[in-house]
Design a protein around this motif. Structure first.
Motif, mmCIF file in Angstrom:
data_model
loop_
_atom_site.group_PDB
_atom_site.id
_atom_site.type_symbol
_atom_site.label_atom_id
_atom_site.label_comp_id
_atom_site.label_asym_id
_atom_site.label_seq_id
_atom_site.Cartn_x
_atom_site.Cartn_y
_atom_site.Cartn_z
ATOM 1 N N TRP A 1 -34.025 -31.237 -77.896
ATOM 2 C CA TRP A 1 -34.345 -29.771 -78.278
ATOM 3 C C TRP A 1 -33.311 -28.859 -78.323
ATOM 4 O O TRP A 1 -33.306 -28.195 -78.972
ATOM 5 C CB TRP A 1 -35.454 -29.397 -76.931
ATOM 6 C CG TRP A 1 -35.956 -28.080 -77.311
ATOM 7 C CD1 TRP A 1 -36.844 -27.437 -78.178
ATOM 8 C CD2 TRP A 1 -35.598 -27.033 -76.543
ATOM 9 N NE1 TRP A 1 -37.005 -26.210 -78.113
ATOM 10 C CE2 TRP A 1 -36.202 -25.680 -77.141
ATOM 11 C CE3 TRP A 1 -34.543 -26.442 -75.681
ATOM 12 C CZ2 TRP A 1 -36.137 -24.282 -76.502
ATOM 13 C CZ3 TRP A 1 -34.536 -25.428 -74.895
ATOM 14 C CH2 TRP A 1 -35.328 -24.201 -75.418
ATOM 15 N N CYS B 1 -39.703 -24.069 -81.755
ATOM 16 C CA CYS B 1 -40.785 -23.250 -80.879
ATOM 17 C C CYS B 1 -41.977 -24.089 -80.518
ATOM 18 O O CYS B 1 -42.713 -23.683 -79.401
ATOM 19 C CB CYS B 1 -41.183 -21.714 -81.597
ATOM 20 S SG CYS B 1 -39.844 -20.817 -81.549
ATOM 21 N N THR B 2 -42.270 -24.776 -81.336
ATOM 22 C CA THR B 2 -43.784 -25.592 -81.035
ATOM 23 C C THR B 2 -43.234 -26.786 -80.080
ATOM 24 O O THR B 2 -44.123 -27.212 -78.964
ATOM 25 C CB THR B 2 -44.296 -26.385 -82.401
ATOM 26 O OG1 THR B 2 -44.564 -25.072 -83.091
ATOM 27 C CG2 THR B 2 -45.429 -26.905 -82.049
ATOM 28 N N TYR B 3 -42.111 -27.525 -80.330
ATOM 29 C CA TYR B 3 -41.438 -28.640 -79.381
ATOM 30 C C TYR B 3 -41.487 -28.566 -78.099
ATOM 31 O O TYR B 3 -42.012 -29.247 -77.147
ATOM 32 C CB TYR B 3 -40.252 -29.130 -80.054
ATOM 33 C CG TYR B 3 -39.922 -30.352 -79.286
ATOM 34 C CD1 TYR B 3 -40.334 -31.861 -79.983
ATOM 35 C CD2 TYR B 3 -39.069 -30.493 -78.196
ATOM 36 C CE1 TYR B 3 -40.026 -32.984 -79.220
ATOM 37 C CE2 TYR B 3 -38.674 -31.570 -77.823
ATOM 38 C CZ TYR B 3 -38.991 -32.760 -78.280
ATOM 39 O OH TYR B 3 -38.572 -33.958 -77.483
ATOM 40 N N PHE C 1 -43.000 -26.328 -76.354
ATOM 41 C CA PHE C 1 -44.659 -26.153 -75.413
ATOM 42 C C PHE C 1 -45.277 -27.706 -75.513
ATOM 43 O O PHE C 1 -45.987 -27.791 -74.652
ATOM 44 C CB PHE C 1 -45.053 -25.021 -76.009
ATOM 45 C CG PHE C 1 -44.613 -23.860 -75.669
ATOM 46 C CD1 PHE C 1 -44.785 -23.124 -74.598
ATOM 47 C CD2 PHE C 1 -43.785 -23.026 -76.641
ATOM 48 C CE1 PHE C 1 -44.268 -21.837 -74.557
ATOM 49 C CE2 PHE C 1 -43.314 -21.828 -76.206
ATOM 50 C CZ PHE C 1 -43.711 -21.229 -75.206
ATOM 51 N N TYR C 2 -44.912 -28.352 -76.541
ATOM 52 C CA TYR C 2 -45.632 -29.559 -76.639
ATOM 53 C C TYR C 2 -45.083 -30.723 -75.593
ATOM 54 O O TYR C 2 -45.853 -31.639 -75.211
ATOM 55 C CB TYR C 2 -45.913 -30.005 -77.928
ATOM 56 C CG TYR C 2 -46.478 -31.396 -78.045
ATOM 57 C CD1 TYR C 2 -48.067 -31.560 -77.647
ATOM 58 C CD2 TYR C 2 -46.035 -32.423 -78.725
ATOM 59 C CE1 TYR C 2 -48.711 -32.593 -78.073
ATOM 60 C CE2 TYR C 2 -46.620 -33.626 -78.842
ATOM 61 C CZ TYR C 2 -48.017 -33.598 -78.424
ATOM 62 O OH TYR C 2 -48.733 -35.278 -78.620
ATOM 63 N N LEU D 1 -48.038 -28.827 -72.796
ATOM 64 C CA LEU D 1 -49.273 -28.418 -73.224
ATOM 65 C C LEU D 1 -49.929 -29.157 -74.338
ATOM 66 O O LEU D 1 -49.373 -29.930 -74.841
ATOM 67 C CB LEU D 1 -49.340 -26.763 -73.676
ATOM 68 C CG LEU D 1 -48.379 -25.771 -72.854
ATOM 69 C CD1 LEU D 1 -48.327 -24.401 -73.426
ATOM 70 C CD2 LEU D 1 -49.144 -25.591 -71.450
ATOM 71 N N ASP D 2 -51.131 -29.100 -74.360
ATOM 72 C CA ASP D 2 -51.819 -29.620 -75.547
ATOM 73 C C ASP D 2 -51.320 -29.174 -76.865
ATOM 74 O O ASP D 2 -50.802 -28.245 -76.964
ATOM 75 C CB ASP D 2 -53.349 -29.512 -75.447
ATOM 76 C CG ASP D 2 -53.963 -28.252 -75.804
ATOM 77 O OD1 ASP D 2 -54.086 -28.079 -77.197
ATOM 78 O OD2 ASP D 2 -54.074 -27.363 -74.888
ATOM 79 N N TYR D 3 -51.533 -30.184 -77.670
ATOM 80 C CA TYR D 3 -50.955 -29.931 -79.308
ATOM 81 C C TYR D 3 -51.625 -28.753 -79.829
ATOM 82 O O TYR D 3 -50.368 -27.795 -80.332
ATOM 83 C CB TYR D 3 -51.314 -31.188 -80.207
ATOM 84 C CG TYR D 3 -50.704 -31.234 -81.253
ATOM 85 C CD1 TYR D 3 -49.349 -30.951 -81.495
ATOM 86 C CD2 TYR D 3 -51.479 -31.156 -82.507
ATOM 87 C CE1 TYR D 3 -48.510 -31.257 -82.659
ATOM 88 C CE2 TYR D 3 -50.830 -31.292 -83.883
ATOM 89 C CZ TYR D 3 -49.478 -31.226 -83.917
ATOM 90 O OH TYR D 3 -48.931 -31.309 -85.072
ATOM 91 N N THR E 1 -52.562 -26.114 -78.632
ATOM 92 C CA THR E 1 -51.925 -24.720 -77.938
ATOM 93 C C THR E 1 -50.672 -24.544 -78.163
ATOM 94 O O THR E 1 -50.188 -23.278 -78.532
ATOM 95 C CB THR E 1 -52.224 -24.907 -76.417
ATOM 96 O OG1 THR E 1 -53.740 -24.995 -76.342
ATOM 97 C CG2 THR E 1 -51.737 -23.666 -75.617
ATOM 98 N N SER E 2 -49.943 -25.915 -78.185
ATOM 99 C CA SER E 2 -48.542 -25.599 -78.651
ATOM 100 C C SER E 2 -48.230 -24.995 -80.193
ATOM 101 O O SER E 2 -47.447 -24.154 -80.427
ATOM 102 C CB SER E 2 -47.975 -27.061 -78.371
ATOM 103 O OG SER E 2 -48.144 -27.488 -77.336
ATOM 104 N N GLY F 1 -46.258 -21.723 -80.642
ATOM 105 C CA GLY F 1 -44.998 -21.944 -81.725
ATOM 106 C C GLY F 1 -45.271 -21.205 -82.997
ATOM 107 O O GLY F 1 -44.144 -20.435 -83.516
#
Length: 478
Positions: free
Chosen positions: A387, A426-428, A430-431, A438-440, A442-443, A447
């Motif tokens: 990341w 930004c998505t990575y 959180f997931y 977090l769940d996909y 929500t991420s 994101g």
């Protein structure tokens, strides 16, 4: 098979046509003296031929990255081919070209200094920390593996092998760039290329068929393609580590027109290497399920060894050992060299030390934590490298976009991939389990919101630039 050859052709076409377009947007001038001449010190700044710069850049940015990452990315199936091709041409090669050419234009400046000029001092300070941490972690990670293998194959203990590798690191970092790196790296870069070509040719003569394109996600664990594939295959598509390495070669360039061959060309070559190993990974073990089982037995090193020996025999075994031992070490030493150059640039603003003394102290300051991390179970730290690496790449693309915007040039070649990579990181975070876990869905939502916020920031910069440009035009008319 058709998809594999088509991907190779697209990479070649990307270099032939899109690299020239990027070069025209940047606007080169071979009449401008390069830092290799204006700041020549026969240490970091020394002129070298473009072909040598290209092979050094390739080895600096590649190592085992486009091999291990591509093998792990092959778990997703042929869709990995798309990311390698699109990522290399429109993101990674653009990223590498601007990181090298902006360093060249700013007297061999290091990556954080360039970021500060176009994105401000706050971002610059953050990037100083992030990039140095990234390179120390890379140096540590790419040292422990080879040291373990050396300990298995020779009478040397792990610690003795580790100390020998770090002894080489200090030597390569402290000597002028044309002494070790300039002489050995072109040869090692050629070995890396030979290894990829040999594997590609051998694949064609097996009874196994390289799978053709399908947009289905074939990952055995059903992990989502977005954004995991874009972080898994970084070297071979786009990697932030590259922008920390490009200034090393930028300080050796004889003229600006060599930038396309060196920076854009090396990235496209790395994409081809990644393409070969992704194809080998998903083909040799009869699909992604078989590849997953092979990875469970011994990780990417086991996979590389099995493929190399089975397809190339004794030669393959030799190449595999050379690759798994030498290539990571060459990544580690240039990671320390570039971090030494970055930290020296910082210290020079506050301390007035003799050149050689300063280089030695800074090198030891960076080597110590890298050596320590290589001796402990730092897996929990290494999980953040992927990341962090892509965050650095994203920041470099936004730096290039701001440069083009301020110079009234076609910023889309950098701003579009920058926005794409903003969505990835930004998505990575959180997931991913090393992030917030977090769940996909929500991420994806968080994101997307953050990515639109970044887009809003850049639109405001474009609007601000247009207003300034319009005001200047009015003044000239008046």
């Amino acid at each position: 098979m058709i998809t594999f050859f088509g991907a190779l052709i697209f990479l070649v076409l990307g270099y032939v046509f899109y690299s020239k377009f990027v070069e025209r947007v940047f606007v080169i001038n071979d009449q401008t003296p390069t830092p290799a001449y204006t700041k020549r010190d026969d240490f970091d700044f020394v002129p070298m031929p473009w072909w040598k710069g290209n092979l050094i850049q390739l080895l600096n940015i590649a190592g085992l990255g486009p091999i291990y990452g591509a093998i792990l990315g092959a778990l997703y199936g042929p869709v990995a081919f798309i990311w390698i091709v699109v990522g290399s041409i429109f993101a990674g090669a653009v990223h590498d070209y601007f990181s090298g050419m902006l360093s060249l234009r700013h007297n061999g400046a290091q990556y954080p200094t360039i970021v500060g000029k176009y994105l401000g001092n706050v971002v610059k300070s953050c990037i100083y920390v992030v990039s140095l941490v990234l390179m120390v972690l890379v140096a540590a990670a790419f040292t422990a593996g080879p040291a373990q293998l050396i300990a298995q194959l020779t009478p040397l203990s792990f610690m003795m092998a580790l100390l020998l590798i770090f002894g080489y690191f200090l030597l390569a970092t402290l000597l002028p760039v044309n002494r070790v790196i300039g002489k050995i790296y072109p040869l090692l870069g050629a070995i890396l290329l030979f290894m990829a070509v040999a594997i590609a040719v051998a694949l064609l003569f097996t009874d196994k068929q390289i799978p053709n394109l399908t947009f289905a996600n074939l990952h055995p664990q059903e992990l989502p393609i977005w954004p995991l594939l874009m972080v898994t295959i970084s070297c071979g598509a786009i990697s932030g580590f590259h922008c920390t390495q490009s200034p090393i070669v930028a300080c050796t360039m004889k003229k600006e027109s060599h930038g396309r061959k060196i920076f854009y060309g090396a990235m496209i070559t790395e994409g081809m290497i990644a393409l070969v190993w992704a194809a080998a990974g998903m083909t040799f073990f009869n699909g992604t399920g078989g590849l997953q089982e092979a990875l469970a037995l011994g990780g990417p090193s086991y996979v590389v060894n099995e493929i190399s020996i089975s397809l190339l025999g004794t030669l393959g075994g030799i190449l595999a050992i050379l690759g798994v031992i030498i290539l990571p070490i060459t990544t580690g030493d240039t990671a320390l060299r570039s971090s030494r150059m970055i930290l020296t640039e910082v210290f020079s603003k506050f301390f007035n030390m003799e050149g050689k003394v300063k280089v030695l102290l800074v090198t030891l300051l960076l080597a110590a934590p890298a050596l320590y991390l290589a001796t402990i179970d730092y897996t929990f730290l290494w999980r953040y490298v992927g990341w962090t690496n892509q965050v650095v790449a994203t920041v470099m693309l936004w730096t290039a976009a701001m440069y083009l915007l301020k110079e009234n040039k076609f910023h889309w070649i950098a701003s579009v991939p920058a926005l794409f990579m903003s969505g990835v990181v930004c998505t990575y975070i959180f997931y991913a389990p090393e992030g917030f876990g977090l769940d996909y869905n929500t991420s994806l939502l968080i994101g997307s919101v953050l990515t639109f916020a970044v887009l809003g920031w850049f639109v405001s910069q474009v609007w601000k630039h247009l207003n300034i440009k319009s005001g200047n035009a009015e003044k000239r008319v008046a």
